[in-house]
Motif scaffolding. Structure first.
Motif, PDB file in Angstrom:
ATOM      1  N   ASP A  12       3.140   9.244  -2.844  1.00 21.39           N
ATOM      2  CA  ASP A  12       2.597   7.425  -3.229  1.00 21.39           C
ATOM      3  C   ASP A  12       3.219   6.676  -2.115  1.00 21.39           C
ATOM      4  O   ASP A  12       2.240   5.459  -2.197  1.00 21.39           O
ATOM      5  N   LYS A  13       4.014   6.560  -2.029  1.00 23.12           N
ATOM      6  CA  LYS A  13       4.471   5.223  -1.095  1.00 23.12           C
ATOM      7  C   LYS A  13       3.833   5.045   0.409  1.00 23.12           C
ATOM      8  O   LYS A  13       3.406   4.460   0.592  1.00 23.12           O
ATOM      9  N   LEU A  14       3.212   6.749   0.703  1.00 19.64           N
ATOM     10  CA  LEU A  14       2.265   6.668   1.762  1.00 19.64           C
ATOM     11  C   LEU A  14       0.813   5.924   1.719  1.00 19.64           C
ATOM     12  O   LEU A  14       0.242   5.725   2.147  1.00 19.64           O
ATOM     13  N   ARG A  15       0.772   6.556  -0.041  1.00 17.52           N
ATOM     14  CA  ARG A  15      -1.192   5.989  -0.157  1.00 17.52           C
ATOM     15  C   ARG A  15      -1.001   4.672  -0.857  1.00 17.52           C
ATOM     16  O   ARG A  15      -2.294   4.317  -1.234  1.00 17.52           O
ATOM     17  N   LYS A  17      -0.907   0.915  -1.700  1.00 15.39           N
ATOM     18  CA  LYS A  17      -1.820  -0.269  -0.903  1.00 15.39           C
ATOM     19  C   LYS A  17      -0.866  -1.497  -0.420  1.00 15.39           C
ATOM     20  O   LYS A  17      -0.329  -1.874  -1.384  1.00 15.39           O
ATOM     21  N   TYR A  18      -1.248  -1.546   0.252  1.00 15.98           N
ATOM     22  CA  TYR A  18      -0.724  -3.409   0.620  1.00 15.98           C
ATOM     23  C   TYR A  18      -2.108  -3.977   1.179  1.00 15.98           C
ATOM     24  O   TYR A  18      -2.719  -3.645   1.711  1.00 15.98           O
ATOM     25  N   ARG A  19      -1.772  -5.305   1.012  1.00 23.10           N
ATOM     26  CA  ARG A  19      -3.126  -6.689   1.322  1.00 23.10           C
ATOM     27  C   ARG A  19      -2.511  -7.229   2.327  1.00 23.10           C
ATOM     28  O   ARG A  19      -1.427  -7.807   2.798  1.00 23.10           O
ATOM     29  N   LEU A  20      -2.657  -7.005   3.554  1.00 23.54           N
ATOM     30  CA  LEU A  20      -2.867  -7.922   4.926  1.00 23.54           C
ATOM     31  C   LEU A  20      -3.813  -9.168   4.564  1.00 23.54           C
ATOM     32  O   LEU A  20      -5.235  -9.461   5.240  1.00 23.54           O
ATOM     33  N   ALA A  21      -2.871 -10.754   4.859  1.00 18.78           N
ATOM     34  CA  ALA A  21      -3.328 -11.443   4.711  1.00 18.78           C
ATOM     35  C   ALA A  21      -3.224 -12.374   5.815  1.00 18.78           C
ATOM     36  O   ALA A  21      -1.859 -12.615   5.885  1.00 18.78           O
ATOM     37  N   VAL A  22      -3.984 -13.762   6.475  1.00 23.53           N
ATOM     38  CA  VAL A  22      -4.028 -14.752   7.179  1.00 23.53           C
ATOM     39  C   VAL A  22      -3.691 -16.145   6.656  1.00 23.53           C
ATOM     40  O   VAL A  22      -5.681 -16.102   5.636  1.00 23.53           O
ATOM     41  N   GLY A  33      -8.027 -11.218   5.309  1.00 22.81           N
ATOM     42  CA  GLY A  33      -7.593 -10.584   4.306  1.00 22.81           C
ATOM     43  C   GLY A  33      -8.171  -8.807   4.338  1.00 22.81           C
ATOM     44  O   GLY A  33      -9.304  -8.668   4.412  1.00 22.81           O
ATOM     45  N   MET A  34      -6.864  -8.113   4.307  1.00 25.03           N
ATOM     46  CA  MET A  34      -7.765  -6.435   4.037  1.00 25.03           C
ATOM     47  C   MET A  34      -6.585  -5.453   3.508  1.00 25.03           C
ATOM     48  O   MET A  34      -5.619  -5.639   3.726  1.00 25.03           O
ATOM     49  N   ARG A  35      -7.413  -4.548   2.955  1.00 25.24           N
ATOM     50  CA  ARG A  35      -6.111  -4.181   2.524  1.00 25.24           C
ATOM     51  C   ARG A  35      -6.228  -2.822   3.443  1.00 25.24           C
ATOM     52  O   ARG A  35      -7.253  -2.285   3.638  1.00 25.24           O
ATOM     53  N   LEU A  36      -4.958  -1.902   2.994  1.00 23.00           N
ATOM     54  CA  LEU A  36      -4.273  -0.918   4.031  1.00 23.00           C
ATOM     55  C   LEU A  36      -2.832  -0.215   3.253  1.00 23.00           C
ATOM     56  O   LEU A  36      -2.414  -0.761   2.618  1.00 23.00           O
ATOM     57  N   SER A  37      -2.834   0.505   3.834  1.00 24.79           N
ATOM     58  CA  SER A  37      -1.953   2.098   2.794  1.00 24.79           C
ATOM     59  C   SER A  37      -0.970   1.742   4.266  1.00 24.79           C
ATOM     60  O   SER A  37      -1.613   2.477   5.498  1.00 24.79           O
ATOM     61  N   ARG A  38      -0.270   2.567   4.524  1.00 27.71           N
ATOM     62  CA  ARG A  38       1.048   2.986   5.771  1.00 27.71           C
ATOM     63  C   ARG A  38       0.546   4.148   6.023  1.00 27.71           C
ATOM     64  O   ARG A  38       0.470   4.713   6.871  1.00 27.71           O
ATOM     65  N   LEU A  39      -0.861   5.231   5.178  1.00 28.64           N
ATOM     66  CA  LEU A  39      -1.176   6.614   5.329  1.00 28.64           C
ATOM     67  C   LEU A  39      -2.241   5.948   6.957  1.00 28.64           C
ATOM     68  O   LEU A  39      -3.150   6.597   7.695  1.00 28.64           O
ATOM     69  N   ASN A  40      -2.546   4.844   6.268  1.00 29.88           N
ATOM     70  CA  ASN A  40      -3.716   4.666   7.033  1.00 29.88           C
ATOM     71  C   ASN A  40      -3.826   4.352   8.271  1.00 29.88           C
ATOM     72  O   ASN A  40      -4.130   4.460   9.361  1.00 29.88           O
ATOM     73  N   VAL A  41      -2.483   3.331   8.085  1.00 32.32           N
ATOM     74  CA  VAL A  41      -1.514   2.676   9.583  1.00 32.32           C
ATOM     75  C   VAL A  41      -1.831   4.142  10.573  1.00 32.32           C
ATOM     76  O   VAL A  41      -1.635   4.077  11.614  1.00 32.32           O
ATOM     77  N   PHE A  42      -0.782   5.616  10.134  1.00 33.84           N
ATOM     78  CA  PHE A  42      -0.096   5.679  10.759  1.00 33.84           C
ATOM     79  C   PHE A  42      -1.559   6.894  11.689  1.00 33.84           C
ATOM     80  O   PHE A  42      -1.655   7.062  12.427  1.00 33.84           O
ATOM     81  N   ILE A  43      -2.962   6.870  10.348  1.00 35.18           N
ATOM     82  CA  ILE A  43      -3.539   7.713  10.595  1.00 35.18           C
ATOM     83  C   ILE A  43      -4.571   6.422  12.341  1.00 35.18           C
ATOM     84  O   ILE A  43      -4.806   7.150  13.288  1.00 35.18           O
ATOM     85  N   THR A  44      -4.861   5.362  12.146  1.00 41.45           N
ATOM     86  CA  THR A  44      -5.467   4.056  13.312  1.00 41.45           C
ATOM     87  C   THR A  44      -4.679   4.673  14.378  1.00 41.45           C
ATOM     88  O   THR A  44      -5.240   5.049  15.379  1.00 41.45           O
ATOM     89  N   ILE A  45      -3.411   4.475  13.706  1.00 37.53           N
ATOM     90  CA  ILE A  45      -2.604   4.652  15.412  1.00 37.53           C
ATOM     91  C   ILE A  45      -2.942   5.764  15.762  1.00 37.53           C
ATOM     92  O   ILE A  45      -2.735   5.776  17.923  1.00 37.53           O
TER      93      ILE A  45
END
Length: 292
Positions: A12-15, A17-22, A33-45
């Motif tokens: 649940d923590k990996l999934r 959702k967080y919002r990154l806003a400038v 602004g964009m929505r992301l999760s820890r899982l998406n960050v790990f996959i992208t990296i």
């Protein structure tokens, strides 16, 4: 149950959702602004890292950038390594053959059998020495002799002698290489040929049709090829970069047999050392052909 709940909470923590806003610092207006999760960050990296690694490996393997890596040999150094490896193999083979020859000579002088020979070989020779061999003519021999005489009756080559052989002056010799003659025949002691300077990799041609009787590499003269022609004429081509023919090959007049090189210790640049031997005597090739 606690482990299952703990794993679920981790997923649940990996999934989550967080919002990154400038925001604009003055108006506090959201610029990006964009929505992301820890899982998406790990996959992208991870995908980005794999792409970068593959890209770097491609640059190193298929471009010239690898030569700038410390400790990686350049193309010229790799060619030298391969050439030196071939030379070492040739030297080892020559040394082994020489040592075997010396061992066989010592064995024969001491009354022993040479290496590879057996007592059966010696016994077979003794059988021939002790037996009485008859050399009487048979009817088959007479018939065969008459057949050969009829076939060779009008063959002029069967009656050829040294006196009526075609003289070298009356033969057309192809020029093995066009270039500049820097060392002429007999300019120094033991110099039995002419040195022709030309571009490295240039074509070296056979002066006449014949048979290749030697191809190899020596420390002094590098890659050497030797061709036997008719009427006791032999041509030698030394310091080649690469040989195009092997021992036993038939070559035609003007056919490419090697490329000009700079191999061997007795060389100061790309050139061809060319020799002509007629009836066992070295002759000046410039008397029979022009190299310019």
């Amino acid at each position: 149950m606690a482990k299952v709940e703990k794993s679920k909470s981790l997923v649940d923590k990996l999934r989550h959702k967080y919002r990154l806003a400038v925001f604009n610092e003055q108006t506090f207006e959201e610029v990006f602004g964009m929505r992301l999760s820890r899982l998406n960050v790990f996959i992208t990296i991870g995908i980005t890292s794999i792409v970068l690694i593959v890209f770097v490996i491609y640059l190193i393997a298929f471009t010239g950038l690898r030569e700038y890596i410390p400790g990686y040999p350049s193309g010229h150094e790799r060619r030298l390594i391969i050439q030196n490896t071939q030379r070492v193999d040739s030297l080892i083979w020559e040394i082994e053959r020489r040592d075997k020859f010396f061992r066989d000579i010592r064995a024969i002088m001491s009354g022993e059998l040479p290496e590879g020979a057996t007592a059966e070989d010696i016994d077979s020779l003794n059988e021939y020495n002790n037996s009485k061999i008859s050399f009487k003519k048979s009817e088959e021999d007479s018939i065969f002799r008459e057949q050969i005489e009829r076939e060779e009756k009008f063959n002029l080559s069967a009656f050829e002698t040294t006196s009526n052989k075609l003289e070298l002056e009356h033969r057309f010799l192809f020029t093995p290489l066009k270039g500049v003659v820097v060392n002429k025949f007999g300019e120094s002691e033991g110099h039995y040929g002419v040195d022709i300077v030309a571009k490295e990799g240039a074509r070296v041609s056979s002066v006449l049709e014949g048979t290749v009787i030697f191809t190899g590499w020596t420390v002094e003269t590098g890659y050497v090829i030797q061709v036997q022609h008719s009427h006791n004429l032999i041509s030698l081509y030394k310091h080649n970069e690469r040989l195009l023919k092997s021992m036993g090959d038939k070559v035609q007049a003007g056919e490419a047999i090697a490329h000009v090189g700079n191999s061997g210790e007795f060389t100061t640049g790309p050139h061809l050392h060319f020799e002509l031997w007629y009836n066992g005597v070295a002759i000046d090739a410039e008397q029979y052909m022009s190299f310019e």
